[in-house]
Design a protein around this motif. Sequence first.
Motif, PDB file in Angstrom:
ATOM      1  N   ARG A  73     -26.761  46.637  -3.097  1.00  0.00           N
ATOM      2  CA  ARG A  73     -27.457  45.770  -3.342  1.00  0.00           C
ATOM      3  C   ARG A  73     -27.237  43.779  -3.788  1.00  0.00           C
ATOM      4  NH1 ARG A  73     -29.988  48.158  -9.248  1.00  0.00           N
ATOM      5  NH2 ARG A  73     -30.669  45.949  -9.418  1.00  0.00           N
ATOM      6  N   GLN A  76     -27.134  42.187  -0.377  1.00  0.00           N
ATOM      7  CA  GLN A  76     -28.688  41.475  -0.882  1.00  0.00           C
ATOM      8  C   GLN A  76     -28.718  40.704  -1.505  1.00  0.00           C
ATOM      9  OE1 GLN A  76     -31.628  44.881  -1.901  1.00  0.00           O
ATOM     10  NE2 GLN A  76     -31.568  45.662   0.059  1.00  0.00           N
ATOM     11  N   ALA A  77     -28.363  40.720  -2.611  1.00  0.00           N
ATOM     12  CA  ALA A  77     -28.036  39.276  -3.291  1.00  0.00           C
ATOM     13  C   ALA A  77     -27.289  38.520  -2.857  1.00  0.00           C
ATOM     14  CB  ALA A  77     -27.278  39.899  -4.953  1.00  0.00           C
ATOM     15  N   ARG A  78     -26.147  38.419  -2.431  1.00  0.00           N
ATOM     16  CA  ARG A  78     -25.329  37.366  -2.091  1.00  0.00           C
ATOM     17  C   ARG A  78     -26.322  36.787  -0.448  1.00  0.00           C
ATOM     18  NH1 ARG A  78     -20.685  40.473  -0.287  1.00  0.00           N
ATOM     19  NH2 ARG A  78     -20.018  40.629  -1.959  1.00  0.00           N
ATOM     20  N   ALA A  79     -26.813  37.880   0.443  1.00  0.00           N
ATOM     21  CA  ALA A  79     -27.789  36.844   1.159  1.00  0.00           C
ATOM     22  C   ALA A  79     -28.334  36.735   0.877  1.00  0.00           C
ATOM     23  CB  ALA A  79     -28.727  37.857   1.903  1.00  0.00           C
ATOM     24  N   GLY A  80     -29.501  36.711  -0.123  1.00  0.00           N
ATOM     25  CA  GLY A  80     -30.765  35.897  -0.818  1.00  0.00           C
ATOM     26  C   GLY A  80     -30.762  34.595  -1.385  1.00  0.00           C
ATOM     27  N   ARG A  81     -28.847  34.548  -1.885  1.00  0.00           N
ATOM     28  CA  ARG A  81     -28.253  33.178  -2.195  1.00  0.00           C
ATOM     29  C   ARG A  81     -27.862  32.252  -1.073  1.00  0.00           C
ATOM     30  NH1 ARG A  81     -23.513  35.301  -5.296  1.00  0.00           N
ATOM     31  NH2 ARG A  81     -24.879  37.065  -6.128  1.00  0.00           N
ATOM     32  N   TRP A  82     -27.846  32.691  -0.268  1.00  0.00           N
ATOM     33  CA  TRP A  82     -27.585  32.149   1.043  1.00  0.00           C
ATOM     34  C   TRP A  82     -28.905  31.219   1.854  1.00  0.00           C
ATOM     35  CZ3 TRP A  82     -23.512  29.355   1.655  1.00  0.00           C
ATOM     36  CH2 TRP A  82     -22.240  30.198   1.815  1.00  0.00           C
ATOM     37  N   LYS A  83     -29.390  32.136   1.711  1.00  0.00           N
ATOM     38  CA  LYS A  83     -30.535  31.910   2.224  1.00  0.00           C
ATOM     39  C   LYS A  83     -31.614  30.729   1.551  1.00  0.00           C
ATOM     40  CE  LYS A  83     -32.614  36.335   4.138  1.00  0.00           C
ATOM     41  NZ  LYS A  83     -33.045  37.356   3.840  1.00  0.00           N
ATOM     42  N   SER A  84     -30.908  30.954   0.510  1.00  0.00           N
ATOM     43  CA  SER A  84     -31.779  29.847  -0.510  1.00  0.00           C
ATOM     44  C   SER A  84     -31.017  28.796  -0.494  1.00  0.00           C
ATOM     45  CB  SER A  84     -31.650  30.502  -2.225  1.00  0.00           C
ATOM     46  OG  SER A  84     -31.323  28.542  -2.875  1.00  0.00           O
TER      47      SER A  84
END
Length: 156
Positions: A73, A76-84
């Motif tokens: 989790r 996933q949160a870290r990857a989501g921030r980079w995508k954003s």
Amino acid sequence: MRCPIQTPDNAELLLAYCARKLDPETEAVLERHMAQCPECRAFGQQQRALWEALDAWDAMPVSPDFDRRLFRRLEQARAGRWKSLRSRISSPVPLAAASVLLAAVLLLQAPRPAAPGADSVELAEVERAERALEDIEMLRTLDLMARAEAPDPHRM
């Protein structure tokens, strides 16, 4: 005995009493005090209730795959921030503007050499005085050595 609640130095005494870490003599003295002091007695009762509640509390068991799920989790949160962040910076113009702004801030905030102030002048005066004292001591030593080596005119 001075009241532990009213004396900061003795405040830990009540906690040690409630944790049953006092020697028997100190415990007896504190119990006599608590029999007469309503504030210490109330504190002791509250602490006892807290210790009993902690002793009765059973923590829920942690599942065997807890660490794996937690780290997944977090990833996933870290990857989501980079995508954003990457989606916001779709063109090189905002990135270049941010870089120029950052460089300007760093240049403006760069430390400048300090002009000699009162502290450095005072330090220099102290160092000069120390050197002068050392020179005087050296001259005294040389004078004593010269006197010791010079022949005594009265002996001849």
